[in-house]
Enzyme design. Structure first.
Site, PDB file in Angstrom:
ATOM      1  N   ASP A 188       0.850  -1.193   0.000  1.00  0.00           N
ATOM      2  CA  ASP A 188       0.000   0.000   0.000  1.00  0.00           C
ATOM      3  C   ASP A 188       0.888   1.248   0.000  1.00  0.00           C
ATOM      4  OD1 ASP A 188      -2.368  -1.437   0.124  1.00  0.00           O
ATOM      5  OD2 ASP A 188      -2.465  -1.366   2.312  1.00  0.00           O
ATOM      6  N   ARG A 203     -12.700   3.068  -5.949  1.00  0.00           N
ATOM      7  CA  ARG A 203     -12.479   3.270  -4.508  1.00  0.00           C
ATOM      8  C   ARG A 203     -12.047   4.709  -4.201  1.00  0.00           C
ATOM      9  NH1 ARG A 203      -9.345  -2.346  -2.690  1.00  0.00           N
ATOM     10  NH2 ARG A 203     -10.899  -3.781  -3.580  1.00  0.00           N
TER      11      ARG A 203
END
Length: 316
Positions: A128, A207
């Site tokens: 991430d 998202r």
């Protein structure tokens, strides 16, 4: 603070503390902005405060500074190449000098509180970009994210009081997840309260954010340009206020439910659409507890593209 900003609820000296500076030494910038939103709650977010800054320019020095048990203001210089996730502990301000870049890795804000991350370019991360879990009072502001493996900014596992503002996302698929699993309600109910404002979603895919459980989640004054799959998704007990955003060339601005996750609630108001769908809303959302002022949605594109991303705040 940009002269067109009219944001309220600013703690005295907070904008300076967020930059790792004292109020006396902070240099105002036309594109600098104060903290607003959920990260002002729970006692506010000041990071390392007025702690004298330490400048790092290598992966080893950055790793050591981020994981320190003491409050710190960490100035990142140059391009730091790394892999995996670097742990960020409590009471940290991490702020980039001009051109500062994190390449190949991301930041893991885990079991921490009072963390500020500003003015950094994240690219090519292999997990991430920024992961926030079991953490509170986090401020992620004026960064740029591109071409990473998984989420650019994912927030999960009972994290709370987070503001994500003035960031630019481009050349990326899964931008921002809020709540990682439909089955994690025992940890997440009553938490995951996040504000997303004045972010630039520049041709990203999905998202923006995808939300579970958080209520109210506040998505305001963001610019969605050429978004591929969808903008905002409210799922699994979430309550999302989508307010004053500018959607351009975005077929699906916002909707209820996503994949196997059931519909949450979503209230939409005062948004602006250019060559975009109308979105799907429904249900009710809890009231926003902090003061803020909304830019006119039709002005958001010009405001956000002029100010979002790394390199848009002055670092003395």
């Amino acid at each position: 603070m940009r002269t067109s900003r009219r944001v309220l609820t600013v703690v005295t000296g907070l904008a300076a503390a967020a930059a790792g500076l004292t109020a006396a030494t902070a240099t105002p910038a036309a594109a600098d902005t104060p903290l607003v939103g959920w990260a002002t709650q729970g006692g506010g977010t000041t990071g390392g405060g007025s702690t004298p800054p330490t400048t790092v320019s290598s992966a080893s020095a950055l790793t050591s500074a981020l994981s320190s048990g003491s409050a710190a203001v960490i100035r990142v210089s140059g391009t730091i190449s790394c892999s995996g996730m670097l742990r960020v502990t409590s009471n940290k301000t991490v702020i980039g000098n001009a051109g500062a870049t994190i390449s190949g890795c991301g930041f893991n804000v885990s079991q921490a509180s009072n963390v500020i991350i500003r003015n950094l370019t994240f690219r090519n991360w292999n997990d991430d970009g920024i992961n926030v879990q079991y953490s509170t009072r986090v401020y992620i502001d004026h960064n740029s994210f591109s071409n990473g493996y998984d989420g650019a900014v994912d927030i999960k596992r009972s994290s709370d009081y987070v503001t994500v503002s003035w960031n630019r996302f481009f050349d990326h698929d899964k931008t921002m997840l809020l709540g990682h699993s439909d089955s994690n309600g025992s940890e997440d109910r009553g938490h995951l309260r996040v504000t997303y404002h004045h972010n630039w979603f520049d041709g990203t895919n999905q998202r923006h954010p995808r939300v579970r459980f958080g209520n109210p989640v506040h998505v305001f004054n963001n610019y969605y340009g050429n978004v591929g799959s969808y903008g905002v998704a409210s799922t699994q007990e979430a309550g999302v206020l989508v307010e004053g955003n500018y959607f351009e060339n975005t077929d699906d601005p916002y909707h209820l439910g996503e994949g196997s996750s059931p519909a949450g609630s979503l209230v939409a108001r005062n948004n602006h659409f250019v060559n975009s769908g109308s979105g799907q809303a429904g249900g009710s959302v809890k009231s926003i507890p902090y003061s803020y002022s909304l830019d006119s949605a039709s002005s958001v594109k010009s405001i956000v593209t002029a100010g979002a991303g790394a390199g848009r705040i002055t670092i003395p």
